[in-house]
Design an enzyme around this catalytic site. Structure first.
Site, PDB file in Angstrom:
ATOM      1  N   ASN A 189      45.155  39.675  44.546  1.00 45.38           N
ATOM      2  CA  ASN A 189      45.568  38.946  44.019  1.00 45.38           C
ATOM      3  C   ASN A 189      44.747  39.011  42.620  1.00 45.38           C
ATOM      4  O   ASN A 189      43.885  38.427  42.303  1.00 45.38           O
ATOM      5  CB  ASN A 189      45.431  37.175  44.076  1.00 45.38           C
ATOM      6  N   LYS A 239      45.342  37.618  39.812  1.00 42.08           N
ATOM      7  CA  LYS A 239      45.546  36.267  38.521  1.00 42.08           C
ATOM      8  C   LYS A 239      45.473  36.801  37.504  1.00 42.08           C
ATOM      9  O   LYS A 239      46.371  37.494  36.914  1.00 42.08           O
ATOM     10  CB  LYS A 239      44.180  35.776  39.094  1.00 42.08           C
ATOM     11  N   HIS A 247      49.360  28.848  46.339  1.00 46.05           N
ATOM     12  CA  HIS A 247      47.967  29.439  46.106  1.00 46.05           C
ATOM     13  C   HIS A 247      47.728  28.122  45.717  1.00 46.05           C
ATOM     14  O   HIS A 247      47.723  27.158  44.871  1.00 46.05           O
ATOM     15  CB  HIS A 247      48.219  30.067  45.095  1.00 46.05           C
ATOM     16  N   GLU A 258      45.369  27.045  43.369  1.00 48.14           N
ATOM     17  CA  GLU A 258      45.191  27.073  41.802  1.00 48.14           C
ATOM     18  C   GLU A 258      46.096  26.364  41.668  1.00 48.14           C
ATOM     19  O   GLU A 258      46.437  25.607  40.872  1.00 48.14           O
ATOM     20  CB  GLU A 258      44.928  28.218  41.788  1.00 48.14           C
ATOM     21  N   GLU A 288      43.147  29.677  52.980  1.00 49.62           N
ATOM     22  CA  GLU A 288      42.404  29.948  52.158  1.00 49.62           C
ATOM     23  C   GLU A 288      41.546  28.748  52.140  1.00 49.62           C
ATOM     24  O   GLU A 288      41.755  27.463  50.861  1.00 49.62           O
ATOM     25  CB  GLU A 288      43.425  30.420  50.492  1.00 49.62           C
ATOM     26  N   GLY A 316      36.621  31.871  44.726  1.00 50.52           N
ATOM     27  CA  GLY A 316      35.966  32.299  43.299  1.00 50.52           C
ATOM     28  C   GLY A 316      34.441  31.954  43.216  1.00 50.52           C
ATOM     29  O   GLY A 316      33.972  31.836  41.974  1.00 50.52           O
ATOM     30  N   SER A 319      36.524  34.922  48.512  1.00 50.22           N
ATOM     31  CA  SER A 319      35.074  35.881  48.518  1.00 50.22           C
ATOM     32  C   SER A 319      34.770  36.456  49.348  1.00 50.22           C
ATOM     33  O   SER A 319      34.113  36.941  49.510  1.00 50.22           O
ATOM     34  CB  SER A 319      34.422  34.504  48.416  1.00 50.22           C
TER      35      SER A 319
HETATM   36  C1  PEP Z   1      42.178  34.234  46.005  1.00 53.33           C
HETATM   37  O1  PEP Z   1      42.060  33.565  45.101  1.00 53.33           O
HETATM   38  O2  PEP Z   1      43.507  34.305  46.425  1.00 53.33           O
HETATM   39  C2  PEP Z   1      41.004  34.098  46.141  1.00 53.33           C
HETATM   40  C3  PEP Z   1      40.718  34.542  47.613  1.00 53.33           C
HETATM   41  O3  PEP Z   1      39.944  34.992  45.596  1.00 53.33           O
HETATM   42  P1  PEP Z   1      38.822  34.933  45.578  1.00 53.33           P
HETATM   43  O4  PEP Z   1      38.645  36.258  46.278  1.00 53.33           O
HETATM   44  O5  PEP Z   1      37.845  35.152  44.186  1.00 53.33           O
HETATM   45  O6  PEP Z   1      37.683  34.477  46.002  1.00 53.33           O
END
Ligand code: PEP
Length: 251
Positions: A10, A12, A96, A98, A168, A174, A213
């Site tokens: 992803n 973003k 997601h 976000e 998630e 992040g 992460s």
């Molecule tokens: C995401 O936003 O789907 C995600 C898992 O981000 P990160 O790997 O940066 O934590």
């Protein structure tokens, strides 16, 4: 049952034409030999046409990060599922955290988007996850399963034969603070068990990705868990070598 793992990047709101070209060429080259894992990259909407041409004929699928639930109409600034489908998009991320938090998407909106993606012949990647406060309150599974139910109630469990789920935890996105393999496995098992309560076979076949992460150092352990079927990768997917290494862990 052996579920084929999927690793999806992803991106973003990152990248430029130059970045997309350079990074996708590198990812294609570095993952060429990984035949036992499915791979996808989700760039921004404006980069989809470029990404489509760069990924043509490769084993890497194209994904989008968002979509509108209506097929067309007076929705200034939005893009519909049939429009994405014209660009060889296979996966579309819906729900997601976000989008839920920064753009106030409700469970109902997420379910509508899930339906729109499938109606256009693509696969939704449905994101579920609790906040740090909810985890500390001990309501993680209630929160995650309620988010799942909001979609199951609208589309039915059989729809998950053509969808991917991504667990998630918001506190892990992040932040560099990954869920432990045990923490993640516990929630993944709860999600699968809940789906199995509606349809056992669909639950066995449905891929549940972990996101939050994921990096080259923790991917092996996460992907070794019985109910973790790959990863949704944010930050680390912007580096071709890291994405390739994570993909290798899933293969
Ligand atoms: C995401 O936003 O789907 C995600 C898992 O981000 P990160 O790997 O940066 O934590």
């Amino acid at each position: 049952m052996m579920r084929r793992k999927l690793v999806a990047g992803n991106w973003k709101m990152h990248g430029s034409r130059h970045f997309v070209e350079e990074t996708l060429r590198a990812i294609v080259a570095e993952t060429e030999m990984l035949e036992s894992v499915d791979l996808a990259v989700c760039p921004t909407l404006v980069h989809l046409p470029l990404a489509e041409s760069l990924l043509k004929g490769t084993r890497i699928s194209l994904g989008a990060q968002n979509v509108h639930d209506q097929a067309e109409g007076a929705y200034t600034g939005e893009v519909s599922a049939p429009m994405l489908a014209e660009y060889a998009v296979t996966f579309v991320i819906v729900g997601h955290s976000e989008r839920r938090q920064l753009f106030s998407e409700s469970d109902k909106t997420v379910a509508d988007k899930f339906m729109a993606v499938q109606a256009a012949g693509m696969k939704p990647v449905l994101c579920l996850g609790e906040s740090l406060q909810q985890r500390e309150q001990g309501v993680t599974s209630e929160v995650v399963l309620a988010q799942l139910d909001a979609v199951i109630d609208q589309v039915g469990a059989s729809a998950f034969d053509h969808a991917v789920v991504a667990y998630e935890p918001i506190w892990a996105i992040g932040t560099g603070r990954t869920a432990t393999p045990e923490q993640a496995q516990e929630v993944h098992a709860a999600i699968r068990q809940h789906l199995a309560g509606r349809d056992r076979e669909v639950a066995e076949r449905c891929r549940i990705l972990y996101g939050g992460s994921v990096n080259p150092a923790n991917a092996d352990e996460l992907f070794a868990q019985p109910d973790i079927d790959g990863g949704l990768v944010g930050g680390a997917s912007l580096k071709a070598a890291d994405f390739a290494s994570i993909s290798q862990s899933a293969s």
